[in-house]
Scaffold this motif. Structure first.
Motif, PDB file in Angstrom:
ATOM      1  N   LEU A  11       0.687 -21.821   1.776  1.00 45.43           N
ATOM      2  CA  LEU A  11       0.440 -20.644   0.942  1.00 45.43           C
ATOM      3  C   LEU A  11       0.894 -20.911  -0.486  1.00 45.43           C
ATOM      4  CD1 LEU A  11      -0.251 -17.583   0.629  1.00 45.43           C
ATOM      5  CD2 LEU A  11       2.086 -17.108   1.391  1.00 45.43           C
ATOM      6  N   TYR A  12       0.029 -20.539  -1.432  1.00 45.90           N
ATOM      7  CA  TYR A  12       0.358 -20.633  -2.859  1.00 45.90           C
ATOM      8  C   TYR A  12       0.339 -19.228  -3.442  1.00 45.90           C
ATOM      9  CZ  TYR A  12       0.335 -22.520  -7.649  1.00 45.90           C
ATOM     10  OH  TYR A  12       0.657 -22.852  -8.948  1.00 45.90           O
ATOM     11  N   ILE A  13       1.355 -18.923  -4.225  1.00 43.77           N
ATOM     12  CA  ILE A  13       1.463 -17.621  -4.884  1.00 43.77           C
ATOM     13  C   ILE A  13       1.762 -17.871  -6.355  1.00 43.77           C
ATOM     14  CG2 ILE A  13       2.587 -15.358  -4.909  1.00 43.77           C
ATOM     15  CD1 ILE A  13       3.897 -16.223  -2.168  1.00 43.77           C
ATOM     16  N   CYS A  14       1.027 -17.212  -7.238  1.00 51.10           N
ATOM     17  CA  CYS A  14       1.455 -17.194  -8.639  1.00 51.10           C
ATOM     18  C   CYS A  14       1.400 -15.755  -9.136  1.00 51.10           C
ATOM     19  CB  CYS A  14       0.619 -18.118  -9.518  1.00 51.10           C
ATOM     20  SG  CYS A  14      -1.068 -17.594  -9.838  1.00 51.10           S
ATOM     21  N   ALA A  15       2.300 -15.423 -10.042  1.00 50.27           N
ATOM     22  CA  ALA A  15       2.359 -14.074 -10.596  1.00 50.27           C
ATOM     23  C   ALA A  15       3.109 -14.105 -11.918  1.00 50.27           C
ATOM     24  CB  ALA A  15       3.036 -13.110  -9.624  1.00 50.27           C
ATOM     25  N   GLY A  16       2.780 -13.170 -12.806  1.00 47.34           N
ATOM     26  CA  GLY A  16       3.481 -13.049 -14.071  1.00 47.34           C
ATOM     27  C   GLY A  16       4.729 -12.205 -13.914  1.00 47.34           C
ATOM     28  N   ASP A  17       5.820 -12.654 -14.533  1.00 42.40           N
ATOM     29  CA  ASP A  17       7.080 -11.949 -14.308  1.00 42.40           C
ATOM     30  C   ASP A  17       7.190 -10.628 -15.064  1.00 42.40           C
ATOM     31  OD1 ASP A  17       7.418 -12.953 -16.879  1.00 42.40           O
ATOM     32  OD2 ASP A  17       9.426 -13.764 -16.519  1.00 42.40           O
ATOM     33  N   ILE A  18       6.217 -10.313 -15.937  1.00 41.77           N
ATOM     34  CA  ILE A  18       6.242  -9.024 -16.632  1.00 41.77           C
ATOM     35  C   ILE A  18       5.192  -8.064 -16.090  1.00 41.77           C
ATOM     36  CG2 ILE A  18       7.197 -10.036 -18.737  1.00 41.77           C
ATOM     37  CD1 ILE A  18       4.378  -9.712 -19.989  1.00 41.77           C
ATOM     38  N   GLU A  19       4.521  -8.433 -15.006  1.00 41.43           N
ATOM     39  CA  GLU A  19       3.500  -7.542 -14.451  1.00 41.43           C
ATOM     40  C   GLU A  19       4.114  -6.590 -13.427  1.00 41.43           C
ATOM     41  OE1 GLU A  19       0.730  -8.863 -11.391  1.00 41.43           O
ATOM     42  OE2 GLU A  19       1.259 -10.941 -11.878  1.00 41.43           O
ATOM     43  N   SER A  20       3.477  -5.449 -13.285  1.00 41.14           N
ATOM     44  CA  SER A  20       4.025  -4.407 -12.410  1.00 41.14           C
ATOM     45  C   SER A  20       4.013  -4.781 -10.936  1.00 41.14           C
ATOM     46  CB  SER A  20       3.259  -3.094 -12.624  1.00 41.14           C
ATOM     47  OG  SER A  20       3.530  -2.561 -13.900  1.00 41.14           O
ATOM     48  N   LEU A  21       3.125  -5.675 -10.531  1.00 41.53           N
ATOM     49  CA  LEU A  21       3.033  -6.059  -9.132  1.00 41.53           C
ATOM     50  C   LEU A  21       3.827  -7.325  -8.814  1.00 41.53           C
ATOM     51  CD1 LEU A  21      -0.731  -5.327  -8.323  1.00 41.53           C
ATOM     52  CD2 LEU A  21       1.280  -3.977  -7.698  1.00 41.53           C
ATOM     53  N   PHE A  22       4.681  -7.765  -9.738  1.00 39.21           N
ATOM     54  CA  PHE A  22       5.437  -8.992  -9.499  1.00 39.21           C
ATOM     55  C   PHE A  22       6.259  -8.911  -8.212  1.00 39.21           C
ATOM     56  CE2 PHE A  22       9.239 -11.671 -10.017  1.00 39.21           C
ATOM     57  CZ  PHE A  22       8.628 -12.900 -10.180  1.00 39.21           C
ATOM     58  N   ASP A  23       6.803  -7.755  -7.917  1.00 42.09           N
ATOM     59  CA  ASP A  23       7.643  -7.606  -6.729  1.00 42.09           C
ATOM     60  C   ASP A  23       6.870  -7.880  -5.446  1.00 42.09           C
ATOM     61  OD1 ASP A  23      10.270  -6.919  -5.663  1.00 42.09           O
ATOM     62  OD2 ASP A  23       9.319  -5.116  -4.865  1.00 42.09           O
ATOM     63  N   MET A  28       0.815  -1.215   0.000  1.00 47.58           N
ATOM     64  CA  MET A  28       0.000   0.000   0.000  1.00 47.58           C
ATOM     65  C   MET A  28       0.851   1.268   0.000  1.00 47.58           C
ATOM     66  SD  MET A  28      -3.191  -1.079  -0.056  1.00 47.58           S
ATOM     67  CE  MET A  28      -2.559  -2.320  -1.206  1.00 47.58           C
ATOM     68  N   GLU A  29       2.173   1.091  -0.112  1.00 44.97           N
ATOM     69  CA  GLU A  29       3.081   2.230  -0.217  1.00 44.97           C
ATOM     70  C   GLU A  29       3.532   2.482  -1.658  1.00 44.97           C
ATOM     71  OE1 GLU A  29       5.726   2.627   3.643  1.00 44.97           O
ATOM     72  OE2 GLU A  29       5.822   0.565   2.878  1.00 44.97           O
ATOM     73  N   ASN A  30       3.143   1.599  -2.574  1.00 48.13           N
ATOM     74  CA  ASN A  30       3.534   1.766  -3.987  1.00 48.13           C
ATOM     75  C   ASN A  30       5.056   1.824  -4.154  1.00 48.13           C
ATOM     76  OD1 ASN A  30       1.369   1.623  -5.715  1.00 48.13           O
ATOM     77  ND2 ASN A  30       0.915   3.804  -5.674  1.00 48.13           N
ATOM     78  N   SER A  31       5.764   0.902  -3.508  1.00 46.90           N
ATOM     79  CA  SER A  31       7.227   0.982  -3.512  1.00 46.90           C
ATOM     80  C   SER A  31       7.908  -0.151  -4.268  1.00 46.90           C
ATOM     81  CB  SER A  31       7.747   0.990  -2.068  1.00 46.90           C
ATOM     82  OG  SER A  31       7.444  -0.229  -1.409  1.00 46.90           O
ATOM     83  N   GLY A  32       7.139  -1.056  -4.858  1.00 41.53           N
ATOM     84  CA  GLY A  32       7.736  -2.201  -5.529  1.00 41.53           C
ATOM     85  C   GLY A  32       8.572  -1.804  -6.739  1.00 41.53           C
ATOM     86  N   ILE A  33       9.733  -2.419  -6.891  1.00 44.97           N
ATOM     87  CA  ILE A  33      10.643  -2.058  -7.976  1.00 44.97           C
ATOM     88  C   ILE A  33      10.043  -2.376  -9.342  1.00 44.97           C
ATOM     89  CG2 ILE A  33      11.855  -4.275  -7.858  1.00 44.97           C
ATOM     90  CD1 ILE A  33      13.343  -0.828  -8.787  1.00 44.97           C
ATOM     91  N   THR A  34       9.209  -3.413  -9.432  1.00 38.44           N
ATOM     92  CA  THR A  34       8.661  -3.777 -10.739  1.00 38.44           C
ATOM     93  C   THR A  34       7.564  -2.816 -11.203  1.00 38.44           C
ATOM     94  OG1 THR A  34       7.279  -5.437  -9.617  1.00 38.44           O
ATOM     95  CG2 THR A  34       9.292  -6.216 -10.712  1.00 38.44           C
ATOM     96  N   LEU A  35       7.117  -1.919 -10.338  1.00 42.07           N
ATOM     97  CA  LEU A  35       6.246  -0.836 -10.810  1.00 42.07           C
ATOM     98  C   LEU A  35       6.989   0.018 -11.836  1.00 42.07           C
ATOM     99  CD1 LEU A  35       4.491   0.366  -7.524  1.00 42.07           C
ATOM    100  CD2 LEU A  35       3.421  -0.801  -9.454  1.00 42.07           C
ATOM    101  N   VAL A  36       8.310   0.039 -11.710  1.00 37.21           N
ATOM    102  CA  VAL A  36       9.149   0.795 -12.644  1.00 37.21           C
ATOM    103  C   VAL A  36       9.657  -0.108 -13.768  1.00 37.21           C
ATOM    104  CG1 VAL A  36      11.252   2.159 -12.905  1.00 37.21           C
ATOM    105  CG2 VAL A  36       9.843   2.411 -10.846  1.00 37.21           C
ATOM    106  N   THR A  37      10.262  -1.230 -13.381  1.00 37.42           N
ATOM    107  CA  THR A  37      10.928  -2.064 -14.386  1.00 37.42           C
ATOM    108  C   THR A  37       9.959  -2.763 -15.337  1.00 37.42           C
ATOM    109  OG1 THR A  37      10.987  -3.941 -12.849  1.00 37.42           O
ATOM    110  CG2 THR A  37      12.885  -2.446 -12.853  1.00 37.42           C
ATOM    111  N   ASN A  38       8.733  -3.025 -14.882  1.00 36.86           N
ATOM    112  CA  ASN A  38       7.752  -3.714 -15.721  1.00 36.86           C
ATOM    113  C   ASN A  38       6.644  -2.789 -16.227  1.00 36.86           C
ATOM    114  OD1 ASN A  38       9.149  -6.067 -15.361  1.00 36.86           O
ATOM    115  ND2 ASN A  38       7.678  -7.028 -13.989  1.00 36.86           N
ATOM    116  N   ASN A  39       6.864  -1.498 -16.104  1.00 35.40           N
ATOM    117  CA  ASN A  39       5.830  -0.547 -16.496  1.00 35.40           C
ATOM    118  C   ASN A  39       5.444  -0.686 -17.973  1.00 35.40           C
ATOM    119  OD1 ASN A  39       4.173   1.941 -15.948  1.00 35.40           O
ATOM    120  ND2 ASN A  39       5.524   2.761 -17.529  1.00 35.40           N
TER     121      ASN A  39
END
Length: 304
Positions: A236-248, A182-193
């Motif tokens: 716990l199960y987690i899945c995510a796409g490696d090109i999405e902005s929230l991957f981090d 909720m701080e919008n600090s993930g690095i992939t917000l930039v790298t995967n934009n």
């Protein structure tokens, strides 16, 4: 350099949404909700699954009933949509694919939405459903919390809140592209934009404001599980796409869970968009992911 273009139906749908939304920057939340119910367009209709509009614990939603499923195995699905958008309609087909693969029933919750209802209304609704199932004789071992994007946050936060309240914990939690920071600090917000066709920091911030502005601090574990103590957390199960902005967010959750000794599985969809299991029945990687979920789910079932 040429702009990156969508390579699958989900990316195409996301790009269409953003193109239309950008034309009307003052679009109301009501119209955004209509647009986001289009999410279901990415998902093929699963065969041999029926749907019933009903309620559990006073919370409306859709009961998903795959043919031959075990009626005493239940998944509670908390849908994505930034805590403000999405519905049982947008997610019923995705829930149908997952429940069918796992051999369970599923309830897709129409929990209260922000900004009309801020945190913790959504978590309270989820726990009302959970308590209702326990009161009806369901065992915690037979209940799995499922959530995508913001719904992944809610599934985790519900579990943490249940622990604080002394409730028995669900046996398993399954998340898809969970949105946690909720701080919008993930690095992939930039790298995967440039490769994510839906998520942008300004859109996330708008939903953060709708959900917690005036109700909680963005570092509180109840709204930001990346600040939580996950000791004693269920499988716990987690899945995510490696090109999405929230991957981090998923990567950090995986690291946090490992550090707390949680039995955690992290499945990465290479080249896939946000909540790529929405492509169930239309894309081989989405179908593979549903199969992985089912294998994980069944491996964790207590011996009967």
């Amino acid at each position: 350099m040429s702009p990156v273009k969508p390579t699958d139906l989900l990316g195409t749908i996301y790009a269409q949404w953003i193109e239309e939304i950008s034309k009307y920057p003052d679009m109301s939340v009501g119209l955004l909700r209509i647009i986001f119910d289009d999410w279901q367009r990415a998902t093929a209709e699963p065969g041999d699954v029926t749907y019933t509009h009903t309620s559990l614990g006073g919370v409306p939603g859709i009961l998903v009933s795959p043919l031959g499923s075990d009626p005493r195995q239940m998944q509670i699905v908390m849908h994505g949509g930034g805590f403000a958008l999405g519905s049982s309609a947008s997610h019923r087909k995705l829930a149908g694919h997952i429940a069918k693969a796992c051999g369970t029933m599923s309830f897709v919750a129409d929990f209260r939405l922000a900004p009309e209802h801020k945190y913790p209304a959504q978590i309270e609704d989820g726990l009302s459903i959970y308590r209702a199932l326990l009161a009806d004789g369901y065992l915690p071992d037979d209940i799995t919390l499922v959530g995508d994007s913001a719904g992944g946050n809610l599934a985790i936060s519900m579990t943490l809140r249940a622990k604080d309240l002394g409730l028995p914990l669900p046996h398993q939690v399954l998340t898809m592209s969970p949105w946690l920071d909720m701080e919008n600090s993930g690095i992939t917000l930039v790298t995967n934009n440039d490769t994510d066709f839906l998520i942008a920091p300004e859109g996330l911030q708008a939903n953060i404001d709708r959900y917690i502005d005036g109700a909680a601090d963005p570092t509180e574990p109840g709204v930001n599980p990346l600040y939580a103590n996950l000791s004693g957390f269920p499988r716990l199960y987690i899945c995510a796409g490696d090109i999405e902005s929230l991957f981090d967010d998923s990567a950090r959750l995986h690291k946090l869970a490992l550090g707390a000794g949680v039995d955690v599985t992290f499945s990465v969809g290479e080249g896939m968009q946000h909540v790529y299991p929405f492509l169930a029945g239309r894309h081989p990687r989405a179908d593979e992911e549903i199969a992985r979920m089912a294998t994980w789910y069944l491996a964790g079932r207590p011996s009967l």
